[in-house]
Design a protein around this motif. Structure first.
Motif, PDB file in Angstrom:
ATOM      1  N   GLY A   1       0.754  -0.998   0.060  1.00 20.06           N
ATOM      2  CA  GLY A   1       0.060   0.411   0.502  1.00 20.06           C
ATOM      3  C   GLY A   1       0.598   1.440  -0.069  1.00 20.06           C
ATOM      4  O   GLY A   1       0.258   2.452  -0.335  1.00 20.06           O
ATOM      5  N   ALA A   2       1.901   0.648   0.193  1.00 18.93           N
ATOM      6  CA  ALA A   2       2.814   2.298  -0.260  1.00 18.93           C
ATOM      7  C   ALA A   2       4.954   1.807   0.082  1.00 18.93           C
ATOM      8  O   ALA A   2       4.739   0.929   0.590  1.00 18.93           O
ATOM      9  CB  ALA A   2       3.193   3.431   1.620  1.00 18.93           C
ATOM     10  N   ARG A   3       5.329   2.821   0.092  1.00 18.64           N
ATOM     11  CA  ARG A   3       6.452   2.650   0.528  1.00 18.64           C
ATOM     12  C   ARG A   3       7.534   3.079   1.498  1.00 18.64           C
ATOM     13  O   ARG A   3       7.191   4.492   1.690  1.00 18.64           O
ATOM     14  CB  ARG A   3       7.330   2.360  -0.593  1.00 18.64           C
ATOM     15  N   ARG A   4       7.928   2.778   2.224  1.00 16.09           N
ATOM     16  CA  ARG A   4       8.641   3.910   3.168  1.00 16.09           C
ATOM     17  C   ARG A   4      10.371   4.040   3.705  1.00 16.09           C
ATOM     18  O   ARG A   4      10.827   2.498   3.922  1.00 16.09           O
ATOM     19  CB  ARG A   4       7.683   3.693   5.025  1.00 16.09           C
ATOM     20  N   HIS A   5      10.807   4.859   2.964  1.00 17.55           N
ATOM     21  CA  HIS A   5      12.819   4.602   2.468  1.00 17.55           C
ATOM     22  C   HIS A   5      12.866   3.597   1.637  1.00 17.55           C
ATOM     23  O   HIS A   5      13.412   2.736   2.507  1.00 17.55           O
ATOM     24  CB  HIS A   5      12.753   4.864   4.200  1.00 17.55           C
ATOM     25  N   PHE A   6      12.143   3.173   0.824  1.00 20.67           N
ATOM     26  CA  PHE A   6      11.921   1.520   0.530  1.00 20.67           C
ATOM     27  C   PHE A   6      11.365   0.295   1.135  1.00 20.67           C
ATOM     28  O   PHE A   6      11.016  -0.450  -0.193  1.00 20.67           O
ATOM     29  CB  PHE A   6      13.110   1.018  -0.115  1.00 20.67           C
ATOM     30  N   ARG A   7      11.107   0.227   2.293  1.00 18.38           N
ATOM     31  CA  ARG A   7      10.571  -0.508   3.025  1.00 18.38           C
ATOM     32  C   ARG A   7       9.168  -1.283   2.671  1.00 18.38           C
ATOM     33  O   ARG A   7       8.619   0.200   2.705  1.00 18.38           O
ATOM     34  CB  ARG A   7      10.593  -0.475   4.460  1.00 18.38           C
ATOM     35  N   ARG A   8       9.212  -1.875   2.184  1.00 18.79           N
ATOM     36  CA  ARG A   8       6.966  -2.200   1.947  1.00 18.79           C
ATOM     37  C   ARG A   8       6.160  -2.049   3.194  1.00 18.79           C
ATOM     38  O   ARG A   8       6.457  -2.642   3.895  1.00 18.79           O
ATOM     39  CB  ARG A   8       6.692  -3.407   0.776  1.00 18.79           C
ATOM     40  N   VAL A   9       5.243  -1.087   2.361  1.00 20.57           N
ATOM     41  CA  VAL A   9       4.026  -1.234   3.844  1.00 20.57           C
ATOM     42  C   VAL A   9       3.346  -2.144   3.857  1.00 20.57           C
ATOM     43  O   VAL A   9       2.487  -1.867   2.108  1.00 20.57           O
ATOM     44  CB  VAL A   9       3.856   0.319   3.995  1.00 20.57           C
TER      45      VAL A   9
END
Length: 287
Positions: free
Chosen positions: A179-187
């Motif tokens: 649903g999203a990416r944070r600093h390339f980490r998959r959410v």
């Protein structure tokens, strides 16, 4: 388009020029990256491969720079994860795919079989899969780091913690989504909150998508090159030949004789119209 009475024939230089054109590299960085050109790139090439390697930059950001030059990364992430112009799933490895392709990917999700011999090495305990889904349902979007379950030491992928393997498995099966990416980490989130209820394409359309996506991205190519360009679905050789024959009969693909090359190559007929008049590629870029 009416069937031709004579086969297509092209020289190798035309094949090269058409490939550069289809990949967006014939005139690198002449166009600005906008919503329209971003989606057009995904549609033409089939997708934007994700890669965790970060030597110069993340692979998908660098791929866009090589075509369009400088742009704001946050805008690209917003187009994918907020505007839903695209989504993450398997194309050639993990990819950003155009939203128009989602029904084909949904078919792949429905057909995913975790009991396949390859995936059996990866399979976490059923309790881990239930725990992952329960927490996402109750807490909302979460990263892999939010799950504390340690590695269970099982199988080839035992060094991954069990809940991480459960998330990956459920992503392939279409039960959870990025649903999203944070600093390339998959959410991760529940798939219905990200994808909605869009219906899957037919099995035949999914198979045809393998061929037509590969041809759209390459222009003219032999089967051996198409086999690995887009591997969703990953078809055995006999099935690839069956799909090619079906699309030749329907006129969606044509055989092409390439001067100096063995065997028939394939192309979409619309890509060959005017291909001989394409200008030579101009400019350089970093791949």
């Amino acid at each position: 388009m009416p069937r031709r009475s004579t086969p297509y024939r092209v020289d190798l230089e035309t094949v090269r020029r058409l490939w550069f054109h289809r990949q967006g590299l014939a005139r690198p960085r002449e166009k600005r990256l906008t919503k329209r050109t971003f989606v057009d790139h995904l549609e033409r090439t089939g997708g934007l491969q994700l890669d965790s390697v970060n030597a110069v930059d993340r692979g998908h950001y660098l791929t866009l720079w090589s075509r369009f030059g400088a742009y704001e990364r946050d805008r690209v992430d917003r187009w994918i994860y907020r505007n839903r112009l695209a989504f993450e799933y398997w194309g050639h490895e993990a990819c950003i795919l155009p939203w128009s392709r989602f029904p084909l990917s949904r078919r792949g999700m429905r057909a995913f079989r975790p009991d396949h011999p390859w995936w059996r090495r990866f399979l976490p305990a059923e309790a881990s899969r239930r725990r992952v889904l329960r927490r996402l349902r109750r807490e909302g979007p979460l990263e892999s780091a939010d799950f504390e379950c340690a590695s269970d030491g099982q199988g080839y992928w035992g060094w991954w913690k069990a809940d991480k393997r459960a998330l990956e498995l459920l992503w392939h099966a279409g039960r959870v989504a990025a649903g999203a990416r944070r600093h390339f980490r998959r959410v991760y989130d529940l798939a219905e909150r990200v994808y909605g209820a869009e219906k899957p394409a037919t099995a035949a359309a999914c198979e045809d998508g393998w061929l037509l996506t590969g041809l759209a991205g390459n222009g003219v190519a032999p089967e051996r090159h198409l086999a690995g360009y887009f591997n969703a679905p990953r078809l055995p050789a006999a099935d690839r030949r069956r799909v090619i024959a079906r699309n030749l009969r329907a006129g969606r693909a044509v055989e092409v004789a390439v001067d100096g090359q063995r065997g028939p190559w394939l192309a979409r007929p619309e890509d060959l119209e005017g291909a001989a008049a394409l200008a030579p590629p101009r400019g350089t870029t970093l791949l």
